[in-house]
Design a protein around this motif. Structure first.
Motif, mmCIF file in Angstrom:
data_model
loop_
_atom_site.group_PDB
_atom_site.id
_atom_site.type_symbol
_atom_site.label_atom_id
_atom_site.label_comp_id
_atom_site.label_asym_id
_atom_site.label_seq_id
_atom_site.Cartn_x
_atom_site.Cartn_y
_atom_site.Cartn_z
ATOM 1 N N LEU A 139 59.214 56.592 95.384
ATOM 2 C CA LEU A 139 60.230 56.749 96.431
ATOM 3 C C LEU A 139 60.025 58.028 97.239
ATOM 4 O O LEU A 139 60.609 58.195 98.295
ATOM 5 C CB LEU A 139 61.636 56.725 95.831
ATOM 6 C CG LEU A 139 62.209 55.317 95.647
ATOM 7 C CD1 LEU A 139 63.565 55.374 94.992
ATOM 8 C CD2 LEU A 139 62.307 54.572 96.973
ATOM 9 N N SER A 140 59.195 58.932 96.731
ATOM 10 C CA SER A 140 58.923 60.137 97.515
ATOM 11 C C SER A 140 57.828 59.860 98.546
ATOM 12 O O SER A 140 57.434 60.756 99.282
ATOM 13 C CB SER A 140 58.524 61.289 96.607
ATOM 14 O OG SER A 140 57.280 61.035 96.002
ATOM 15 N N LEU A 141 57.349 58.623 98.595
ATOM 16 C CA LEU A 141 56.380 58.138 99.578
ATOM 17 C C LEU A 141 54.971 58.707 99.407
ATOM 18 O O LEU A 141 54.081 58.428 100.200
ATOM 19 C CB LEU A 141 56.870 58.379 101.023
ATOM 20 C CG LEU A 141 58.252 57.812 101.343
ATOM 21 C CD1 LEU A 141 58.635 58.136 102.785
ATOM 22 C CD2 LEU A 141 58.317 56.308 101.130
ATOM 23 N N ALA A 196 64.982 67.557 103.081
ATOM 24 C CA ALA A 196 63.625 67.029 103.225
ATOM 25 C C ALA A 196 63.678 65.528 103.487
ATOM 26 O O ALA A 196 64.064 64.765 102.611
ATOM 27 C CB ALA A 196 62.817 67.308 101.966
ATOM 28 N N VAL A 197 63.335 65.123 104.701
ATOM 29 C CA VAL A 197 63.399 63.709 105.029
ATOM 30 C C VAL A 197 62.061 63.104 105.432
ATOM 31 O O VAL A 197 61.863 61.907 105.308
ATOM 32 C CB VAL A 197 64.413 63.426 106.151
ATOM 33 C CG1 VAL A 197 65.824 63.520 105.636
ATOM 34 C CG2 VAL A 197 64.215 64.378 107.297
ATOM 35 N N SER A 198 61.129 63.922 105.922
ATOM 36 C CA SER A 198 59.867 63.344 106.369
ATOM 37 C C SER A 198 58.964 63.063 105.167
ATOM 38 O O SER A 198 59.143 63.644 104.100
ATOM 39 C CB SER A 198 59.162 64.307 107.318
ATOM 40 O OG SER A 198 58.717 65.428 106.597
ATOM 41 N N THR A 199 57.997 62.176 105.361
ATOM 42 C CA THR A 199 57.053 61.859 104.290
ATOM 43 C C THR A 199 56.356 63.130 103.805
ATOM 44 O O THR A 199 56.141 63.326 102.614
ATOM 45 C CB THR A 199 55.994 60.868 104.811
ATOM 46 O OG1 THR A 199 56.678 59.770 105.384
ATOM 47 C CG2 THR A 199 55.097 60.383 103.697
ATOM 48 N N MET A 239 46.959 66.315 103.831
ATOM 49 C CA MET A 239 48.138 65.674 104.404
ATOM 50 C C MET A 239 48.069 65.666 105.921
ATOM 51 O O MET A 239 47.627 66.650 106.523
ATOM 52 C CB MET A 239 49.384 66.435 103.927
ATOM 53 C CG MET A 239 50.676 65.760 104.292
ATOM 54 S SD MET A 239 50.796 64.147 103.482
ATOM 55 C CE MET A 239 52.086 63.365 104.414
ATOM 56 N N ALA A 240 48.534 64.582 106.526
ATOM 57 C CA ALA A 240 48.564 64.478 107.985
ATOM 58 C C ALA A 240 49.741 65.272 108.516
ATOM 59 O O ALA A 240 50.793 64.722 108.788
ATOM 60 C CB ALA A 240 48.691 63.018 108.400
ATOM 61 N N ALA A 241 49.572 66.577 108.601
ATOM 62 C CA ALA A 241 50.692 67.410 109.019
ATOM 63 C C ALA A 241 50.175 68.697 109.614
ATOM 64 O O ALA A 241 49.054 69.117 109.356
ATOM 65 C CB ALA A 241 51.572 67.730 107.823
ATOM 66 N N GLN A 242 51.020 69.345 110.399
ATOM 67 C CA GLN A 242 50.716 70.691 110.880
ATOM 68 C C GLN A 242 51.239 71.682 109.857
ATOM 69 O O GLN A 242 50.781 72.793 109.727
ATOM 70 C CB GLN A 242 51.455 70.959 112.195
ATOM 71 C CG GLN A 242 51.111 70.001 113.301
ATOM 72 C CD GLN A 242 49.800 70.329 113.942
ATOM 73 O OE1 GLN A 242 49.160 71.322 113.583
ATOM 74 N NE2 GLN A 242 49.368 69.502 114.859
ATOM 75 N N ASP A 243 52.297 71.246 109.163
ATOM 76 C CA ASP A 243 53.072 72.184 108.395
ATOM 77 C C ASP A 243 54.124 71.378 107.632
ATOM 78 O O ASP A 243 54.437 70.276 108.030
ATOM 79 C CB ASP A 243 53.776 73.116 109.399
ATOM 80 C CG ASP A 243 54.308 74.371 108.757
ATOM 81 O OD1 ASP A 243 54.173 74.506 107.540
ATOM 82 O OD2 ASP A 243 54.847 75.210 109.482
#
Lengths: 516, 312
Positions: free
Chosen positions: A503-505, A46-49, A33-37
């Protein structure tokens, strides 16, 4: 000579270490996943992808979209096995499945948890989705397996609010009371995968929930790895270290990953519609001729060509295509530079006009904005783009600091939510009830409000179409393009359903997801 | 020597205090709201203000400052706004990864850089010298995210010798070493490039000194001249430079950790920055400053050990 021997021994040792330990059937899924955390594992926040994707694997709703779809007509039982409503659609009764277990030692799900969860989702202090539940009058448990909901007024899609999406997720009351503010890092749901551990900057680990009510999941373990560097993530996927990867809404990326052996690119709904929201109260945009000039200067097909044919399609209205209430006949204009110039001259800007705006540095969004900038320049409209980082962008557009806001979003696929959040006067940024109405649009309040309580679906849709027409006519926003969700997976991974939408992207992991 | 160390440590206190204040202010000058960063674009103003209150951000900035300072002086860096874990815990988990990486890079840098520098100095203006200088220029010109990706493509993707994702399995030493190689080499290249230049010029200077000429005239073997008389003197500026460049090394380690996905301080600080995790960011900056103060101290001490004149 000795050097050479040492070197080759070292190489041999390294090769041995690098070899896979065994060829047993795979049941461990590794996701990049493109994330730090993760930010929030509390589903009501929870709103971000990044957060949404993983929350969907842990929690259930009363009802759910059939996996792989986002069609409200295909909503099916989830925690509730059946439901009925009164003829005026104000009274709803949900009958719960018996024997549904929460993860860990949190016991059986009862109506009490449902009441607790929905009340929590409708409280602004504990939920980012509280506005969606404004019409809920009472939520009560009539017995341990029955929940009764009474609405103050009709809502366009009650089932949509209690589905496995946003505020509809059901949490364990005992767990929330036990963990308090730390619940967001100790999520307890009823879904196919249970939370094991989260190591910031490394990964989130999930394990199959043996007691899952639809049966034990085929995957035993899921590792949700945070790999913020795009190139490292791609290389890890290419090297087979990761089975499922968050992609980029970029044609070059899609082409490159498609060309790799053993990989499949997933392109799925929802499309995120990017609108250019024009603040109709700020100079020089308070003059409708300037806004119309912008509408004429924008070239949607060119923008789609730049973003890529596989991921993008032109915006057709101020709400995304396919939503209940969407219409493509709302009076959008096509590109006409000379008309744009004439309008600008009429408005008193024969030599063009310069507008200072704030925009995010996220590469994809910045690139699209630069294409728009080039298009508008042809008509004499100069966008002076001040680039800031994404968090700053979000803060500043909410303070009304940018007269033009490029905003891309997908919402629950019913016109009401998008229209209310982006174009109803109660959602204007700066107001206490603000959501994301950056354009200060108030021209379609009457239709949006009327549609909310219209019982006749046909009339309701007509009202929504009327609202879109008014918003387009007033040029509160100029639709640009819709970008679909892009992920990629190794060919041996089988989701267990056909992924057309989520819908959870991110791809939904179910009990049926497995390696071939 | 002990008096020297104590004096140095005491003089670091005002530096750290100034740093704490600066960090607190800097973190707040950066626009962007932690509440929005945490809750995202759909949060209502009510939800946002509830979270701000929960995080203590609604209080007067002076109160926040004195509380932060008071806690920091007692060694309490607070709790992360995002992960709800103690800042110390996160630092304690990440710090060893960064220290190991930086040390490994320093070792590689010295092992490659010092002999190469000496070699180049001995072959002044010859092919070897030109080649060494060219390579060191290359090493300095390529940012670590470019050389890192290059190494990944060759050694992970083509040769399959190393994995792309570099977070080691806890407690597995072999796995840890295996995953350390590429990032350490990436970072070591930068270090080596610096060290080689300093060693070369310092060595050239020393070799031109009178005592070397005297030693030569007395018939001291070449090997002894180069290693005992030449290098031991030439190393003094090298140590200083290695110490000074630790700051640069730490900066580059942030990028290296991102490229190789290593869970060190660099990844933590970038994540804290993007998520506007004020407490985490403050804690990290304090630790970084502390590290640099300590490294400078160690440099000064080792300088004293190598060159007796410094102690006087």
């Amino acid at each position: 000579m000795t050097l050479r021997i040492t070197l080759s021994a070292a190489l041999a040792a390294a090769t041995l270490i690098a070899m896979p330990a065994s060829a047993a059937p795979k049941s461990d899924l590794k996701v990049g996943m493109a994330a730090q955390d993760v930010g929030q594992l509390d589903p009501h926040r929870a709103v971000s992808t990044i957060d949404r994707t993983v929350v969907a694997w842990i929690y259930n709703g009363l009802v759910r979209f059939k996996p792989g779809t986002m069609d409200p007509a295909q909503i099916e039982p989830d925690l509730a096995e059946k439901w009925e409503s009164s003829s005026d659609k104000l009274d709803w009764t949900f009958h719960l499945r018996h024997g549904v277990k929460f993860h860990g030692d949190f016991g059986e799900l009862t109506a009490d948890d449902i009441v607790f969860s929905l009340k929590r989702a409708s409280d602004a202090k504990t939920s980012a989705f509280s506005a969606d539940f404004a019409a809920f009058k009472t939520i009560e448990a009539t017995d341990p397996y029955t929940v009764h909901i009474v609405l103050a007024r009709q809502v366009p899609s009650l089932l949509g609010l209690v589905t496995n999406y946003s505020g509809g997720y059901i949490v364990s009351r005992k767990a929330v009371e036990k963990y308090g503010a730390d619940f967001t890092r100790n999520p307890v749901g009823t879904g196919p995968f249970a939370f094991v551990s989260d190591t910031p900057n490394q990964s989130l680990e999930l394990a199959a929930f043996d007691g899952y009510f639809r049966g034990k999941p085929k995957l035993e373990h899921v590792s949700y790895r945070y790999i913020p560097s795009d190139s490292s993530r791609d290389l890890a996927f290419q090297n087979g270290e990761i089975d499922l990867i968050y992609g980029k809404q970029d044609q070059a990326w899609i082409n490159r990953i498609r060309a790799l052996p053993n990989s499949v690119v997933d392109v799925f709904e929802p499309g995120e519609l990017a609108n250019l929201n024009l603040n109709i109260t700020a100079k020089p945009l308070d003059d409708i001729r300037v806004r119309q000039a912008i509408a004429y200067a924008v070239n949607r097909p060119e923008l789609v060509k730049w973003q890529g044919a596989d991921t993008a399609r032109p915006g057709q209205s101020v709400i995304p295509a396919g939503y209940l209430g969407f219409s493509k006949d709302v009076g959008l204009v096509n590109t006409d530079i000379s008309k744009a110039k004439a309008l600008l001259k009429d408005a008193g800007y024969p030599d063009g006009v310069t507008i200072k705006i704030i925009h995010t540095q996220l590469p994809q969004m910045l690139g699209s904005m630069q294409v728009v900038q080039a298009q508008l320049r042809k008509a004499g409209i100069n966008l002076d783009i001040q680039v800031v980082d994404h968090a700053t962008f979000h803060q500043q557009i909410r303070k009304d600091l940018s007269p033009i806001v490029y905003y891309a979003a997908a919402r629950f696929p019913v016109a009401d939510i998008y229209l209310t959040q982006f174009f109803h006067s109660s959602s204007i940024v700066g107001k206490p009830t603000a959501v994301t109405n950056f354009s200060h649009c108030d021209v379609a309040d009457k239709e949006i409000d009327a549609a909310k309580s219209e019982t006749d679906t046909e009339k309701q849709v007509a009202l929504w179409i009327e609202a879109q027409k008014k918003i387009v006519a007033a040029v509160c926003a100029v639709p640009l393009a819709e970008a679909l969700q892009i992920w990629a997976h190794r060919t041996d991974l089988d989701y267990g359903y056909e992924l057309k939408a989520s819908l959870s992207l991110g791809p939904l992991l179910t009990e049926a997801t497995h390696f071939k | 020597m002990i008096g020297f160390i104590i004096r140095r440590l005491l003089s670091s206190i005002p530096t750290l205090l100034a740093v704490l204040t600066l960090v607190f202010l800097l973190v707040r000058v950066v626009p962007g709201d932690p509440a929005i960063a945490i809750l995202g674009d759909r949060a209502t103003p009510e939800t946002l203000s509830a979270l701000r209150a929960e995080l203590g951000l609604d209080r007067w900035i002076g109160t926040q400052y004195f509380e932060f300072l008071g806690h920091a002086l007692r060694g309490d860096l607070g709790t992360s706004m995002v992960t709800h874990r103690a800042v110390w815990t996160e630092i304690a988990e990440a710090l060893p990864h960064t220290i190991v990486l930086t040390l490994a890079a320093m070792v590689i840098g010295c092992l490659v850089g010092i002999p190469a520098g000496v070699w180049a100095a001995l072959h002044r203006n010859g092919t070897i010298d030109v080649l060494t200088r060219l390579l060191s220029l290359l090493g300095l010109s390529f940012p670590v995210f470019v050389s890192g990706i290059f190494l990944l493509i060759v050694f992970a993707l083509q040769l399959h010798l190393f994995p792309v994702i570099g977070n080691p399995r806890p407690g597995d030493l072999i796995d840890g070493l295996h995953k350390l190689v590429l990032p350490a080499v990436t970072l070591g290249i930068v270090m080596a490039a610096y060290v080689v230049r300093v060693t070369r010029s310092s060595m050239l200077q020393v070799l031109g000194e009178d005592y070397i000429r005297t030693a030569r005239a007395k018939g001291v073997p070449r090997r002894a001249i180069v290693w005992r008389h030449g290098l031991s003197n030439a190393l003094i500026p090298v140590v200083t430079v290695v110490g000074l460049y630790v700051g640069i090394l730490i900066g580059n380690s942030v990028l290296t950790e991102i490229v190789f996905n290593r869970p060190g301080l660099g990844k933590v600080i970038v994540s804290a920055l993007t998520q506007r995790d004020y407490t985490m960011l403050q804690g990290m900056m304090v630790i970084y400053c502390f590290l640099i103060v300590v490294v400078n101290l160690i440099t000064d001490i080792s300088y004293g050990l190598i060159d007796p004149r410094v102690k006087q």
